[in-house]
Design a protein around this motif. Structure first.
Motif, PDB file in Angstrom:
ATOM      1  N   TRP A  61      25.127 128.992 -17.771  1.00 16.07           N
ATOM      2  CA  TRP A  61      25.213 127.746 -18.521  1.00 16.07           C
ATOM      3  C   TRP A  61      26.237 127.960 -19.628  1.00 16.07           C
ATOM      4  O   TRP A  61      26.023 128.760 -20.532  1.00 16.07           O
ATOM      5  CB  TRP A  61      23.851 127.366 -19.098  1.00 16.07           C
ATOM      6  N   ARG A 115      25.152 112.419 -26.997  1.00 19.10           N
ATOM      7  CA  ARG A 115      24.164 112.490 -25.915  1.00 19.10           C
ATOM      8  C   ARG A 115      24.024 111.162 -25.183  1.00 19.10           C
ATOM      9  O   ARG A 115      23.748 111.133 -23.994  1.00 19.10           O
ATOM     10  CB  ARG A 115      22.788 112.872 -26.460  1.00 19.10           C
ATOM     11  N   ARG A 151      23.480 119.891 -19.168  1.00 17.27           N
ATOM     12  CA  ARG A 151      22.309 119.613 -19.981  1.00 17.27           C
ATOM     13  C   ARG A 151      22.673 119.741 -21.448  1.00 17.27           C
ATOM     14  O   ARG A 151      23.519 120.525 -21.827  1.00 17.27           O
ATOM     15  CB  ARG A 151      21.159 120.529 -19.617  1.00 17.27           C
ATOM     16  N   TRP A 152      22.021 118.906 -22.235  1.00 21.29           N
ATOM     17  CA  TRP A 152      22.162 118.972 -23.678  1.00 21.29           C
ATOM     18  C   TRP A 152      21.116 119.944 -24.202  1.00 21.29           C
ATOM     19  O   TRP A 152      19.958 119.911 -23.789  1.00 21.29           O
ATOM     20  CB  TRP A 152      21.947 117.595 -24.300  1.00 21.29           C
ATOM     21  N   CYS A 153      21.523 120.804 -25.096  1.00 18.93           N
ATOM     22  CA  CYS A 153      20.628 121.793 -25.698  1.00 18.93           C
ATOM     23  C   CYS A 153      20.597 121.557 -27.203  1.00 18.93           C
ATOM     24  O   CYS A 153      21.644 121.364 -27.827  1.00 18.93           O
ATOM     25  CB  CYS A 153      21.123 123.208 -25.433  1.00 18.93           C
ATOM     26  N   ASP A 154      19.409 121.571 -27.767  1.00 16.92           N
ATOM     27  CA  ASP A 154      19.265 121.416 -29.210  1.00 16.92           C
ATOM     28  C   ASP A 154      19.689 122.716 -29.875  1.00 16.92           C
ATOM     29  O   ASP A 154      19.121 123.775 -29.592  1.00 16.92           O
ATOM     30  CB  ASP A 154      17.817 121.084 -29.546  1.00 16.92           C
ATOM     31  N   ASP A 197      16.929 124.771 -31.657  1.00 19.25           N
ATOM     32  CA  ASP A 197      15.915 125.428 -30.827  1.00 19.25           C
ATOM     33  C   ASP A 197      16.531 126.071 -29.592  1.00 19.25           C
ATOM     34  O   ASP A 197      15.922 126.089 -28.535  1.00 19.25           O
ATOM     35  CB  ASP A 197      14.861 124.398 -30.385  1.00 19.25           C
ATOM     36  N   PHE A 198      17.733 126.599 -29.733  1.00 15.16           N
ATOM     37  CA  PHE A 198      18.461 127.120 -28.587  1.00 15.16           C
ATOM     38  C   PHE A 198      17.760 128.333 -27.985  1.00 15.16           C
ATOM     39  O   PHE A 198      17.491 129.302 -28.670  1.00 15.16           O
ATOM     40  CB  PHE A 198      19.886 127.493 -28.976  1.00 15.16           C
ATOM     41  N   LEU A 229      18.389 129.482 -24.149  1.00 13.46           N
ATOM     42  CA  LEU A 229      18.813 129.417 -22.766  1.00 13.46           C
ATOM     43  C   LEU A 229      19.342 130.794 -22.377  1.00 13.46           C
ATOM     44  O   LEU A 229      20.394 131.201 -22.841  1.00 13.46           O
ATOM     45  CB  LEU A 229      19.898 128.354 -22.598  1.00 13.46           C
ATOM     46  N   THR A 232      23.498 132.436 -20.215  1.00 13.92           N
ATOM     47  CA  THR A 232      24.650 131.806 -20.830  1.00 13.92           C
ATOM     48  C   THR A 232      25.642 132.869 -21.294  1.00 13.92           C
ATOM     49  O   THR A 232      25.441 134.061 -21.056  1.00 13.92           O
ATOM     50  CB  THR A 232      24.212 130.893 -21.995  1.00 13.92           C
ATOM     51  N   GLU A 242      25.024 132.794 -28.843  1.00 11.15           N
ATOM     52  CA  GLU A 242      24.100 132.837 -29.984  1.00 11.15           C
ATOM     53  C   GLU A 242      24.854 133.142 -31.285  1.00 11.15           C
ATOM     54  O   GLU A 242      24.608 132.517 -32.315  1.00 11.15           O
ATOM     55  CB  GLU A 242      23.007 133.860 -29.745  1.00 11.15           C
TER      56      GLU A 242
END
Length: 124
Positions: free
Chosen positions: A12, A77, A92-95, A98-99, A101, A104, A109
């Motif tokens: 991702w 979004r 996909r949208w990721c906050d 609160d990441f 995933l 990736t 990070e």
């Protein structure tokens, strides 16, 4: 943050691409946003300079070192961005707050930490 499931890597990833000969990296970011997301890039979140630079050794039969300049563009979004299906299997949208995933880019990070700091400096 909009991430796409990249076909070749299986990860991702944010959108991006290679700089064409004679092309400025900022123009590459604009071009790639148009090609992969179908938008005109707006650099009004932190400005037109890259926020982050990374060097990553890729895997596979054509392994090489990727040098990446990470730019921040504004997304929406509600717009329903459709990533280029030649490069991505889905999006996909990721906050950012609160990441979590796991599959990736290994630098993502740290990029988000830099982004958080840059946004704090802008408002503080």
């Amino acid at each position: 943050m909009l991430l796409g499931q990249h076909r070749r890597s299986g990860l991702w990833l944010p959108t991006g691409g290679h700089v064409d000969p004679g092309e400025h990296p900022l123009e590459t970011a604009r071009r790639e946003a148009a090609e992969e997301i179908g938008i005109q890039a707006r650099f009004d979140v932190i400005g037109p300079d890259p926020l982050f630079l990374t060097v990553t050794t890729t895997v596979g039969s054509d392994a090489h070192e990727d040098v990446s300049l990470w730019y921040v563009i504004r997304g929406d979004r509600a717009h329903g961005h459709a990533l280029d299906p030649r490069e991505f299997d889905g999006a996909r949208w990721c906050d950012v707050a609160d990441f979590a995933l796991p599959d990736t880019d290994p630098h993502l990070e740290r990029f988000l930490t830099e982004l958080d700091g840059a946004l704090g400096r802008r408002t503080g």
